[in-house]
Design a protein around this motif. Structure first.
Motif, mmCIF file in Angstrom:
data_model
loop_
_atom_site.group_PDB
_atom_site.id
_atom_site.type_symbol
_atom_site.label_atom_id
_atom_site.label_comp_id
_atom_site.label_asym_id
_atom_site.label_seq_id
_atom_site.Cartn_x
_atom_site.Cartn_y
_atom_site.Cartn_z
ATOM 1 N N UNK A 65 52.463 35.027 29.379
ATOM 2 C CA UNK A 65 51.955 35.203 30.264
ATOM 3 C C UNK A 65 52.008 33.893 31.381
ATOM 4 N N UNK A 66 51.640 32.282 31.350
ATOM 5 C CA UNK A 66 51.632 31.373 32.151
ATOM 6 C C UNK A 66 52.742 31.086 32.783
ATOM 7 N N UNK A 67 54.027 31.225 32.090
ATOM 8 C CA UNK A 67 55.601 31.588 33.299
ATOM 9 C C UNK A 67 55.437 32.518 33.416
ATOM 10 N N UNK A 68 55.167 33.644 33.614
ATOM 11 C CA UNK A 68 55.790 34.885 34.177
ATOM 12 C C UNK A 68 54.323 34.584 35.716
ATOM 13 N N UNK A 69 53.302 34.025 35.287
ATOM 14 C CA UNK A 69 52.572 33.705 36.423
ATOM 15 C C UNK A 69 53.410 32.834 37.680
ATOM 16 N N UNK A 70 54.357 31.917 36.822
ATOM 17 C CA UNK A 70 55.164 30.899 38.173
ATOM 18 C C UNK A 70 56.314 31.978 38.757
ATOM 19 N N UNK A 71 56.232 33.079 38.226
ATOM 20 C CA UNK A 71 57.455 34.269 38.826
ATOM 21 C C UNK A 71 56.436 34.627 39.949
ATOM 22 N N UNK A 72 55.052 35.490 39.758
ATOM 23 C CA UNK A 72 54.589 36.202 40.427
ATOM 24 C C UNK A 72 53.116 36.371 40.454
ATOM 25 N N UNK A 73 53.010 35.073 41.134
ATOM 26 C CA UNK A 73 51.896 34.746 41.207
ATOM 27 C C UNK A 73 51.035 35.464 41.986
ATOM 28 N N UNK A 74 49.752 35.673 42.347
ATOM 29 C CA UNK A 74 48.682 36.081 43.255
ATOM 30 C C UNK A 74 48.306 35.291 43.793
ATOM 31 N N UNK A 75 49.027 35.529 45.261
ATOM 32 C CA UNK A 75 48.296 34.207 46.722
ATOM 33 C C UNK A 75 47.088 34.465 46.643
ATOM 34 N N UNK A 76 46.566 32.439 46.484
ATOM 35 C CA UNK A 76 44.678 32.230 47.278
ATOM 36 C C UNK A 76 43.731 33.148 47.924
ATOM 37 N N UNK A 77 43.794 34.010 48.439
ATOM 38 C CA UNK A 77 41.930 34.322 49.013
ATOM 39 C C UNK A 77 40.947 34.451 48.775
ATOM 40 N N UNK A 78 40.295 33.523 50.597
ATOM 41 C CA UNK A 78 38.958 33.239 50.430
ATOM 42 C C UNK A 78 37.960 33.960 50.913
ATOM 43 N N UNK B 228 39.301 39.838 49.141
ATOM 44 C CA UNK B 228 39.869 40.703 49.028
ATOM 45 C C UNK B 228 41.175 40.927 47.921
ATOM 46 N N UNK B 229 41.360 39.926 47.510
ATOM 47 C CA UNK B 229 42.124 40.437 46.059
ATOM 48 C C UNK B 229 41.250 40.160 44.551
ATOM 49 N N UNK B 230 39.874 39.857 44.913
ATOM 50 C CA UNK B 230 39.347 39.885 43.578
ATOM 51 C C UNK B 230 39.943 41.078 43.196
ATOM 52 N N UNK B 231 39.706 41.960 42.906
ATOM 53 C CA UNK B 231 40.107 42.995 42.926
ATOM 54 C C UNK B 231 41.588 43.223 41.594
ATOM 55 N N UNK B 232 42.704 43.054 42.223
ATOM 56 C CA UNK B 232 44.145 42.514 42.045
ATOM 57 C C UNK B 232 43.843 41.746 40.317
ATOM 58 N N UNK B 233 42.863 40.666 40.791
ATOM 59 C CA UNK B 233 43.195 39.229 40.056
ATOM 60 C C UNK B 233 42.143 40.195 38.927
ATOM 61 N N UNK B 234 40.974 40.808 38.867
ATOM 62 C CA UNK B 234 40.163 41.051 37.446
ATOM 63 C C UNK B 234 41.753 42.421 37.305
ATOM 64 N N UNK B 235 41.821 42.953 37.746
ATOM 65 C CA UNK B 235 43.343 43.973 36.992
ATOM 66 C C UNK B 235 43.983 43.227 36.436
ATOM 67 N N UNK B 236 44.302 42.511 36.586
ATOM 68 C CA UNK B 236 45.882 41.312 35.515
ATOM 69 C C UNK B 236 44.316 41.060 34.463
ATOM 70 N N UNK B 237 43.275 40.513 34.705
ATOM 71 C CA UNK B 237 42.998 39.910 33.543
ATOM 72 C C UNK B 237 42.713 40.666 32.832
ATOM 73 N N UNK B 238 42.388 42.068 32.992
ATOM 74 C CA UNK B 238 42.002 43.170 31.773
ATOM 75 C C UNK B 238 43.330 43.213 31.359
ATOM 76 N N UNK B 239 43.993 43.384 32.073
ATOM 77 C CA UNK B 239 45.391 43.476 31.338
ATOM 78 C C UNK B 239 46.232 42.687 30.376
#
Length: 289
Positions: free
Chosen positions: A175-188, A191-202
């Motif tokens: 998973x850590x290596x995959x993040x290097x290729x498909x990291x989610x951009x930082x957002x203050x 707006x990306x909170x749901x995306x991060x939450x779904x990734x963690x759930x997966x």
């Protein structure tokens, strides 16, 4: 004309003093004799040092680059590869020799962690920054095949005979290596909170699906938890259950051994009780001898 200090305005003398202090600060920062200087080389920092144990090949650039950056940041030499610490413009600058020496040291460190074929193609680079950019351009673009391998590995990964800790470590590495290729951009903005939450759930779902069937009941309970737990929290719950089972098994094994021991003692006592009856003296007409 300089203003008076009493009016709250800096005088020319104050401004000159500030400039002098800044200049001295910059000079001290690059002083090769100071440990915080990028030109400082410790007694054990030779050109043959091995920064990381992972050797760079055609398939592991991102994890290798991450480890190298961390190692160079610790040694205060990151500027030599990212281009922020360039050679002095003036060839007569006293720091030029120090820069050249450190540059060659960093090049050697990088080449020490490369496979033979990759190292052979980088022998004629002049600067550590040039070497870094060249390696990145050659190896960092080969993303699709590696992403496919990582996702395939994640999908196929099962606990099997591994402990929960070993299984989790294997999954977390992928998973850590995959993040290097498909990291989610930082957002203050959130707006990306749901995306991060779904990734963690997966990630949690995959971890649970790979566990052995003996954890079926606990997995069902975890899926009902609200709010949905994070991966590290789920791992902690599963590991606690694994430890509980180990303790229970040890207790059962101890109890079983004690039972066997008691049964053995009874057999011995029984034999001791019965054994005299096996002998009968024809002379005395008595049993027991």
């Amino acid at each position: 004309m300089a203003e008076n200090n009493d009016n709250g305005i800096n005088t020319d003398a104050d401004q000159n003093q500030t400039i002098t202090q800044n200049t001295n600060s910059n000079t001290n920062h690059y002083d090769p004799s100071l440990p915080n200087s990028p030109y400082f080389i410790g007694a054990n920092e030779s050109s043959g040092a091995l920064l990381v144990t992972q050797m760079l090949d055609a398939n592991n650039y991102h994890s290798w680059a991450r480890s190298i950056k961390r190692a160079l940041r610790i040694k205060n030499k990151l500027g030599f590869i990212d281009g922020s610490l360039c050679a002095p413009a003036d060839a007569e600058n006293p720091l030029m020799e120090h820069w050249l020496y450190c540059n060659d040291i960093v090049i050697s460190w990088l080449q020490n962690t490369m496979t033979v074929d990759i190292k052979a193609s980088t022998l004629y680079v002049e600067t550590a920054h040039q070497l870094w950019v060249e390696i990145e351009q050659r190896l960092a673009q080969q993303n699709a095949p590696r992403i496919y391998e990582i996702k395939q590995g994640i999908a196929a990964l099962m606990q099997g005979h591994d402990t929960v800790s070993t299984y989790f470590s294997k999954l977390k590495t992928l998973l850590d290596e995959l993040i290097n290729y498909e990291s989610i951009p930082n957002c203050t903005c959130g707006g990306l909170k749901t995306v991060v939450s779904n990734q963690e759930r997966d990630w949690v779902m995959k971890f649970l699906m790979g566990l052995n069937e003996s954890y079926k009941g606990l997995k069902a309970q975890i899926l009902l938890i609200k709010p949905f737990p994070k991966l590290k929290e789920v791992y902690s719950l599963i590991q606690q259950e694994e430890k509980r089972r180990e303790i229970s098994n040890d207790a059962l094994a101890t109890e079983g051994m004690a039972l066997v021991s008691r049964m053995d003692m009874r057999e011995v006592e029984k034999k001791n009780t019965e054994s005299p009856k096996k002998y009968y003296c024809t002379f005395c007409k008595m049993a027991g001898h």
